[in-house]
Design a protein around this motif. Structure first.
Motif, PDB file in Angstrom:
ATOM      1  N   ALA A 118       0.838  -1.335  -0.482  1.00 28.33           N
ATOM      2  CA  ALA A 118      -0.039   0.015   0.380  1.00 28.33           C
ATOM      3  C   ALA A 118       0.558   1.078   0.155  1.00 28.33           C
ATOM      4  N   LEU A 119       1.767   1.413   1.110  1.00 30.00           N
ATOM      5  CA  LEU A 119       2.911   2.586   0.589  1.00 30.00           C
ATOM      6  C   LEU A 119       3.616   2.578  -0.044  1.00 30.00           C
ATOM      7  N   LEU A 120       3.641   1.719  -1.326  1.00 26.21           N
ATOM      8  CA  LEU A 120       4.847   1.891  -2.019  1.00 26.21           C
ATOM      9  C   LEU A 120       3.628   2.058  -3.646  1.00 26.21           C
ATOM     10  N   THR A 121       2.114   1.932  -3.359  1.00 25.48           N
ATOM     11  CA  THR A 121       1.736   2.112  -4.101  1.00 25.48           C
ATOM     12  C   THR A 121       0.945   3.744  -4.187  1.00 25.48           C
ATOM     13  N   GLN A 122       0.940   3.739  -2.994  1.00 29.35           N
ATOM     14  CA  GLN A 122       0.575   5.350  -2.315  1.00 29.35           C
ATOM     15  C   GLN A 122       1.868   6.503  -3.217  1.00 29.35           C
ATOM     16  N   TYR A 123       3.304   5.997  -2.594  1.00 31.56           N
ATOM     17  CA  TYR A 123       5.276   6.682  -3.503  1.00 31.56           C
ATOM     18  C   TYR A 123       5.089   6.133  -4.770  1.00 31.56           C
ATOM     19  N   ALA A 124       4.441   5.566  -5.537  1.00 27.64           N
ATOM     20  CA  ALA A 124       4.213   5.740  -7.167  1.00 27.64           C
ATOM     21  C   ALA A 124       3.069   6.272  -7.707  1.00 27.64           C
ATOM     22  N   ALA A 125       1.852   6.533  -6.784  1.00 26.46           N
ATOM     23  CA  ALA A 125       1.284   7.716  -7.589  1.00 26.46           C
ATOM     24  C   ALA A 125       1.723   8.916  -6.811  1.00 26.46           C
ATOM     25  N   ALA A 126       2.530   9.762  -6.095  1.00 32.23           N
ATOM     26  CA  ALA A 126       2.442  10.797  -5.800  1.00 32.23           C
ATOM     27  C   ALA A 126       4.215  10.713  -6.924  1.00 32.23           C
ATOM     28  N   ALA A 127       4.933   9.872  -7.241  1.00 31.78           N
ATOM     29  CA  ALA A 127       6.485   9.851  -7.668  1.00 31.78           C
ATOM     30  C   ALA A 127       5.476  10.261 -10.011  1.00 31.78           C
ATOM     31  N   LYS A 128       4.602   9.444  -9.573  1.00 32.25           N
ATOM     32  CA  LYS A 128       4.241   9.854 -10.617  1.00 32.25           C
ATOM     33  C   LYS A 128       3.599  11.440 -11.056  1.00 32.25           C
ATOM     34  N   VAL A 129       2.962  11.724 -10.176  1.00 38.81           N
ATOM     35  CA  VAL A 129       2.227  13.254  -9.947  1.00 38.81           C
ATOM     36  C   VAL A 129       3.696  14.325 -10.620  1.00 38.81           C
TER      37      VAL A 129
ATOM     38  N   ARG B  67      17.358  17.675   3.160  1.00 37.77           N
ATOM     39  CA  ARG B  67      16.032  17.908   3.030  1.00 37.77           C
ATOM     40  C   ARG B  67      15.148  16.247   2.850  1.00 37.77           C
ATOM     41  N   ALA B  68      14.037  16.741   2.712  1.00 34.95           N
ATOM     42  CA  ALA B  68      13.087  15.677   2.693  1.00 34.95           C
ATOM     43  C   ALA B  68      13.215  14.881   1.741  1.00 34.95           C
ATOM     44  N   CYS B  69      13.383  13.790   1.706  1.00 34.71           N
ATOM     45  CA  CYS B  69      12.698  12.690   0.833  1.00 34.71           C
ATOM     46  C   CYS B  69      11.937  12.490  -0.441  1.00 34.71           C
ATOM     47  N   THR B  70      12.004  12.717  -1.680  1.00 38.15           N
ATOM     48  CA  THR B  70      11.437  12.125  -2.659  1.00 38.15           C
ATOM     49  C   THR B  70       9.959  11.545  -2.648  1.00 38.15           C
ATOM     50  N   PRO B  71       9.380  11.301  -3.320  1.00 38.07           N
ATOM     51  CA  PRO B  71       8.722  10.065  -3.304  1.00 38.07           C
ATOM     52  C   PRO B  71       8.936   8.396  -4.402  1.00 38.07           C
ATOM     53  N   ARG B  72       9.375   9.279  -5.245  1.00 36.47           N
ATOM     54  CA  ARG B  72      10.717   8.409  -5.790  1.00 36.47           C
ATOM     55  C   ARG B  72      11.441   7.311  -5.317  1.00 36.47           C
ATOM     56  N   GLU B  73      12.329   8.421  -4.220  1.00 37.39           N
ATOM     57  CA  GLU B  73      13.211   8.171  -3.112  1.00 37.39           C
ATOM     58  C   GLU B  73      13.215   6.849  -2.364  1.00 37.39           C
ATOM     59  N   LYS B  74      12.049   7.147  -1.737  1.00 36.24           N
ATOM     60  CA  LYS B  74      11.104   6.499  -0.778  1.00 36.24           C
ATOM     61  C   LYS B  74      10.853   4.913  -1.315  1.00 36.24           C
ATOM     62  N   GLY B  75      10.518   5.189  -2.928  1.00 34.22           N
ATOM     63  CA  GLY B  75       9.604   4.238  -3.064  1.00 34.22           C
ATOM     64  C   GLY B  75      10.779   3.195  -3.261  1.00 34.22           C
ATOM     65  N   ASP B  76      11.835   3.731  -3.884  1.00 28.86           N
ATOM     66  CA  ASP B  76      13.599   3.446  -4.216  1.00 28.86           C
ATOM     67  C   ASP B  76      14.227   2.656  -3.403  1.00 28.86           C
ATOM     68  N   TRP B  77      14.258   3.205  -1.842  1.00 30.99           N
ATOM     69  CA  TRP B  77      14.447   3.067  -0.662  1.00 30.99           C
ATOM     70  C   TRP B  77      14.049   0.765  -0.272  1.00 30.99           C
ATOM     71  N   LEU B  78      12.966   1.730  -0.533  1.00 30.54           N
ATOM     72  CA  LEU B  78      11.601   0.233  -0.026  1.00 30.54           C
ATOM     73  C   LEU B  78      11.557  -0.891  -0.632  1.00 30.54           C
ATOM     74  N   THR B  79      11.781  -0.506  -2.207  1.00 31.96           N
ATOM     75  CA  THR B  79      11.757  -1.527  -2.978  1.00 31.96           C
ATOM     76  C   THR B  79      13.349  -2.425  -2.447  1.00 31.96           C
ATOM     77  N   TYR B  80      13.917  -1.784  -2.272  1.00 31.75           N
ATOM     78  CA  TYR B  80      15.842  -2.606  -2.131  1.00 31.75           C
ATOM     79  C   TYR B  80      15.426  -3.137  -0.926  1.00 31.75           C
ATOM     80  N   MET B  81      14.353  -2.422   0.586  1.00 33.86           N
ATOM     81  CA  MET B  81      15.000  -3.206   1.708  1.00 33.86           C
ATOM     82  C   MET B  81      14.111  -4.617   1.728  1.00 33.86           C
ATOM     83  N   THR B  82      13.079  -3.992   0.927  1.00 36.46           N
ATOM     84  CA  THR B  82      11.694  -5.291   0.751  1.00 36.46           C
ATOM     85  C   THR B  82      12.220  -6.315  -0.561  1.00 36.46           C
ATOM     86  N   GLN B  83      13.382  -6.525  -1.426  1.00 37.90           N
ATOM     87  CA  GLN B  83      13.976  -7.232  -2.188  1.00 37.90           C
ATOM     88  C   GLN B  83      14.972  -8.290  -2.114  1.00 37.90           C
ATOM     89  N   LEU B  84      16.104  -7.193  -0.937  1.00 39.56           N
ATOM     90  CA  LEU B  84      17.390  -8.084  -0.446  1.00 39.56           C
ATOM     91  C   LEU B  84      16.847  -9.377  -0.028  1.00 39.56           C
TER      92      LEU B  84
END
Lengths: 138, 159
Positions: free
Chosen positions: A27-38, A121-138
């Motif tokens: 759900a988080l990744l979906t949310q970050y993806a939507a924000a990254a797309k915007v 600074r704040a992380c961008t939605p893409r950065e958050k999603g990339d990082w979370l993807t790395y942590m979930t796939q590792l």
């Protein structure tokens, strides 16, 4: 009777065909993806490789004693880290700590604090999603 | 000695013993019992016992979590209010008085210290710890009680 069975079968099939009720992490990744797309209409998905770079690189914008995620978490996300006051931090990789990233508010709280301290600074939605993807796939 | 004094003496010595224990002579500081406080105050460092600082110190600390000893420890206002309520209610000069004992001796009433490790009583208790020991890689400074007091998380700070 047979009608009932067919109906039941239909319902079961319907349930099975829906994407597995994505857990809080998805759900988080979906949310970050939507924000990254915007933010960037050309956004085409998260990358564990970019997440790995983000996790291991040094930044100059944050606090001097915490230039990277690894300053506290260590460089291997599958191993425990340690806060500057000496307390152990459980490994960040989901494969090592399966309870990670199940509480979206907690994830956002730590992104807010740590991005500010490490990147300045704040992380961008893409950065958050990339990082979370790395942590979930590792 | 007149026999009739005996029960009285016994009573007095029991009282004196209890007083010594209640005054914090046993190095026990009730650990944080609130799960939210434990989580929020115990992520980066051990969740320190509320009875280790006076209520005014906790209020001052909760007023500036964005710059918490140089770190951003901010939480949402609802959570902050809950944490502050707990810390203030169980502080060294409120509900946690029986654990604090003489911990606040030498701290002026208008002084709201933020560091437990700067209380005169704390300094006296730790005067024999060398700089080298504080720098040890398993200790990393004065914030890490558990490195030496293995039962600290349960409230026991005996040597």
């Amino acid at each position: 009777m047979s009608r009932f069975n067919i109906k039941t079968l239909g319902v079961v099939a319907l349930i099975l065909s829906t994407p597995v009720a994505a857990g809080p992490r998805d759900a988080l990744l979906t949310q970050y993806a939507a924000a990254a797309k915007v933010a960037t209409p050309a956004f085409s998905g998260f990358s564990a490789a970019r997440g790995k770079t983000l996790h291991s690189q040094n930044f100059a914008g944050g606090k001097a004693d915490t230039p990277a995620c690894g300053s506290c978490h260590g460089n291997d996300p599958r191993a425990a880290g340690r806060t500057r006051s000496g307390k152990a931090i459980e490994a960040m990789a989901v494969s090592a700590t399966p309870t990670r990233y199940l509480d979206p508010a907690k994830v956002e709280k730590w992104f807010r604090r740590n991005c500010n301290e490490v990147l300045g600074r704040a992380c961008t939605p893409r950065e958050k999603g990339d990082w979370l993807t790395y942590m979930t796939q590792l | 000695m007149n026999l009739s004094y005996r029960p009285l003496l016994l009573g007095i010595s029991v009282l004196a013993f209890s007083a010594a224990v209640l005054a914090g002579g046993n190095h026990y500081f009730a650990p944080v019992a609130d799960p939210v406080v434990l989580e929020e105050c115990g992520s980066c460092h051990m969740a320190y016992a509320p009875s280790m600082l006076p209520a005014r110190s906790w209020k001052r600390m909760m007023g500036d979590l964005g710059k918490h000893f140089g770190d951003d420890a901010s939480v949402d206002t609802q959570t902050a209010a809950r944490i502050e309520r707990y810390l203030v209610a169980n502080a060294a000069d409120t509900g946690g008085r029986q654990y604090a004992g003489k911990l606040l001796r030498g701290v002026a009433p208008d002084n709201a210290p933020l560091r437990i490790t700067e209380l005169p009583k704390w300094l006296r208790e730790h005067r024999e710890v060398s700089a080298r020991e504080w720098r040890h890689k398993e200790v990393r400074g004065k914030a890490n009680c558990v490195a030496c007091h293995s039962e600290a998380a349960r409230g026991y700070y005996d040597d």
